[in-house]
Structures are given as C-alpha cells and as structure tokens.
Design an enzyme around this catalytic site. Structure first.
Site: not given
Ligand SMILES: *[C@@H]1O[C@H](CO)[C@@H](O)[C@H](O)[C@H]1NC(C)=O
Ligand SMILES: *[C@@H]1O[C@H](CO)[C@@H](O)[C@H](O)[C@H]1NC(C)=O
Ligand SMILES: *[C@@H]1O[C@H](CO)[C@@H](O)[C@H](O)[C@H]1NC(C)=O
Ligand SMILES: *[C@@H]1O[C@H](CO)[C@@H](O)[C@H](O)[C@H]1NC(C)=O
Ligand SMILES: *[C@@H]1O[C@H](CO)[C@@H](O)[C@H](O)[C@H]1NC(C)=O
Length: 398
Positions: A166, A371
């Site tokens: 991320s 994610h």
C-alpha cells in the site's frame, strides 16, 4: 481492568485542555499484546531490534529475523500500519515465509507509529505541530532512505530487496525520484497494491477525497495533527467496538472496511478481525492523509500542496512540482489485486505505463483479491508467495 483503563482515559481526556483525544503515555494500550518479536517467537524465530535515527531526527525501531545476510529483504508497511502487518498471520505471514526460505528479513516502522513516536529533539505531545509535519514525502525521503542504509551497513551488502504494501510502496517512487542514487541500492522493489496515481477512486473513498479540503480544515482547526496514533482514545474505541463478536465484523467490515478495500470475506474470517484491528491502527498524520487526497484530486503525483503563497516560498512555484517518475529506474514489480478498491487496476495501469523499469506486472488471478489480502488473506501464502519467491530468487542471484 478494561474498565479502569477507560476511567483513566475518560478522566485524563476530560482534563486535557487542548481537547486532543490522546491517552497519557503512562497507560500502555498494548499491554499483554504480542509485538513483532512475540509473533516471531511463536513461529520459532528469534529477532533483533534496532533503533534507526533519520537525518531529521526521528527514531524508528525496526525488527529483523536474521537469515542469510547476503540476501536481505526489507518489508515496509503502509498507511496507519506497523511492522506487525507482515507477521500477524503467524506461520503463513510473509515475514515468516521469507525466514523459512532463508532470507534475512528486516521490517521497518515509520515516524509517528507505535515504534517510532520518538525524536532526538521534538516531543510528539508538546511539539505536535512540528513533530507531525510530514507526509509520504518524508516517509520516503528520510525514513525509507535511513532504513535502507542501516540494513546495507549491518549486512555489508550493496543492494537489498524491498517490498512495500500500500502506501509502503509509494515511498519507492518518492525515493527513486528525489534521491536517484537509491535506485542502485535496491535489486528488486516489489509493490503490493501499488499506491501512486489515484485517478480511479471508487465510492465510498471518493466521498472522503471530495470532502478532504473541509475535513483537513476541521482537523487543522482542532489541532489534530496526529491521526489515530498509538495512544489515541479513538483507536482504542475502534478496536474494542469492532472486536465485539459478530456485530463488530458486520459493522466495521461489511459496512465500512470491505467497501474501502474490496469485498473478500472468504479470505478474512471474523475470528481474525480483532487481530488485524489491534495491529493495524498505529498512527499517521493529518498532512499525510491530505497529501494522498491531493494526489487523488489533482490526478498528479506531486509534492505537498501548501497553497499558492506558501508553495512560492517552499518550491518557488505556484503549484507543487510533480515527482519525476522517469528517475525511478530500480527494477520494479507491481502486484495488483483484481478487486482492490484502494489500489485499483486502472491506477496500476497508469503507473505501469509511466515507470521506466517495470520488470513484472502481475494482476492476481483470484477475482476477489483485495487490498488487505496481500498481507492478511487466509490463503495468500498459496496464491501470492510463489510469485514473490520467484522474483526474489531471480534478483538475488543475478
Ligand atoms: C517486544 O516484546 C518483547 C517481549 O515482550 C519485549 O522484550 C520487547 O522490548 C518488545 N519490543 C519493542 C520494540 O517494543
Ligand atoms: C508455527 O510454527 C511453529 C514452529 O514450527 C510451531 O511450533 C507452531 O505450532 C506453529 N503454529 C501453528 C498455529 O501452526
Ligand atoms: C531503542 O530505544 C528505546 C527508547 O529509547 C530503548 O528503550 C531501547 O532499548 C532501544 N533499543 C535498542 C536495541 O537500542
Ligand atoms: C546466502 O546467499 C548467497 C547469495 O545468494 C548464496 O550464494 C549462499 O549460498 C547463501 N548461503 C547459504 C548458507 O544459504
Ligand atoms: C505495462 O507496461 C508495458 C510497457 O509500457 C506494456 O508493454 C505492457 O503491455 C503493460 N502491461 C499492461 C498489463 O498494461
């Protein structure tokens, strides 16, 4: 015990003149919880802990699971995270899997989080405005650079492999563009859920982006420079509410979490949720969130926008300069989740087309891969690790 903590929190916050929702550092909200070293021990590994001081004075505690020191691999957490991101899944975590393969595993922590809320001169509580005056620019330019140099120095190597999840990979682009000499210190940079261009922002995140100027002014007015830090009352409330059996998962994940990261309940069972929350919220800054929102609003991967007047002073131009991604020449692997709502395939496509040296562009086959699956998906060890190991092997032996 919990009750006493809440009572102390309530009293202390009532007395806190600034209205800042922080618990005194004398109360240890992490008492009885495993840290990185504790997780490693459960998996049969011992660790080393080091304090790394950045050029601008922040003190970061980083962890190492020692392995073959000629193959160091550096793992970097993202927004609001900490080192435990890479080990909280126990034996199937990336950190443990890499240690099993013999790699020398190093795990970073960034300024302001629970392992790095320290500075040689500034106090995070009394010098709040100065201490928390950072965004992904400083995380990349100072923290990532300092950690890389520290690892290379300790291992006596010229290069290492790096993996960022991320926002943890946003720093690759910042570092490569602003300190190009670091491109040669990384043999392969693996971006898990790449965060650079943020043109494609699905709901509900887009709502936060659209309202970000207002949110930012409100936070600034309230002097909330640190966001959901390790001593934050809000953090503790979130962890406790979201950990209530059944209801917590429905409220925090079905309603909020999954829409933000992509729905994949199969890979994220309710029993694991309290663990994720305990280790996920570890602090960020108002400026960092606002910087990400600026990237999304402007469709430009540029430095922090202070407004025209201050931009002139800081950058000698009315608008902030864009990062020159043509300078990010390190070998780059982009690993993308088909159902990642935070780092979408569309954004990754633009990054792939812009970076000069993408050696691997891999979209995960699982249609629901989101994610958070990169770090905590139940079967990510089967789905993704073979891709990682192949890359690491290739670039560590050439
Ligand atoms: C991690 O936990 C171990 C064992 O509880 C403790 O000795 C160590 O100081 C902790 N490390 C950090 C950096 O908090
Ligand atoms: C994890 O691995 C360690 C070391 O091999 C082992 O002792 C432990 O039982 C394993 N834990 C689980 C939950 O399988
Ligand atoms: C790192 O700094 C902390 C706080 O000053 C200290 O307690 C700890 O012992 C240091 N760790 C190492 C490995 O030097
Ligand atoms: C350590 O890594 C180096 C470089 O890949 C390799 O040549 C060496 O054989 C490895 N050593 C061990 C003990 O695995
Ligand atoms: C990634 O970029 C390269 C170079 O521009 C291009 O050849 C390739 O088709 C791109 N991959 C995808 C999936 O868009």
């Amino acid at each position: 015990m919990k009750f006493l903590v809440y009572l102390a929190i309530l009293l202390s916050t009532t007395y806190s003149v600034s209205g800042q929702l922080n618990v005194p550092t004398s109360i240890n909200l992490f008492e009885g919880k495993l840290n990185f070293t504790g997780f490693a021990q459960q998996s049969g590994y011992s660790t080393e802990e080091y304090n790394v001081t950045t050029e601008d004075g922040y003190i970061l505690t980083i962890f190492r699971i020692p392995g073959n020191s000629s193959q160091p691999v550096y793992l970097q957490h993202g927004l609001f995270g900490c080192s435990e991101a890479f080990i909280m899944r126990g034996n199937t975590s990336i950190a443990i899997a890499l240690a099993d393969e013999g790699y020398d595993v190093w795990v970073g922590n960034l300024r302001g989080n629970r392992y790095a809320r320290r500075h040689t001169k500034l106090d995070p509580d009394t010098d709040k405005d100065k201490f928390f005056d950072y965004s992904f620019q400083e995380y990349g330019y100072y923290d990532m650079a300092a950690i890389i140099d520290f690892i290379l120095d300790k291992t006596g190597q010229e290069k290492l492999s790096a993996m960022g999840h991320s926002e943890g990979n946003t720093f690759f682009y910042v570092l490569g563009a602003t300190r190009p000499e670091y491109n040669d210190k990384i043999n392969i940079a693996i971006a898990l859920g790449p965060i650079c261009f943020l043109d494609d922002i699905p709901l509900p995140t887009s709502l936060a982006v659209d309202t970000s100027p207002i949110i930012n002014s409100v936070l600034k007015t309230l002097d909330e420079e640190e966001l959901i830090g390790p001593q934050s009352l809000l953090r503790q409330l979130l962890v406790d509410i979201c950990s209530v059996p059944d209801v917590g998962y429905k409220l925090c994940f079905d309603l909020i979490g999954f829409p933000l990261v992509g729905y994949d309940a199969e890979q994220f069972e309710p029993e694991f949720e309290p663990t994720l929350l305990q280790y996920y919220f570890s602090g960020s800054s108002r400026k960092n969130l606002n910087h990400l929102a600026q990237v999304a609003r402007s469709s430009k991967f540029a430095k922090y926008d202070y407004g025209k007047v201050k931009n002139l002073v800081v950058y000698k131009s009315l608008s902030p300069p864009e990062y020159d991604l043509s300078k990010v020449t390190m070998n780059m692997a982009l690993i993308v989740g088909a159902n990642d709502k935070a780092a979408t395939v569309q954004n990754a496509n633009r990054l792939n087309a812009t970076l000069p040296n993408v050696v691997k562009y891999h979209i995960m086959e699982q249609p629901k891969f989101n994610h958070i699956d990169f770090i905590v998906g139940r079967d990510t060890n089967k789905f993704m690790y073979p891709v990682l190991f192949e890359l690491l092997e290739k670039y560590n032996n050439s």
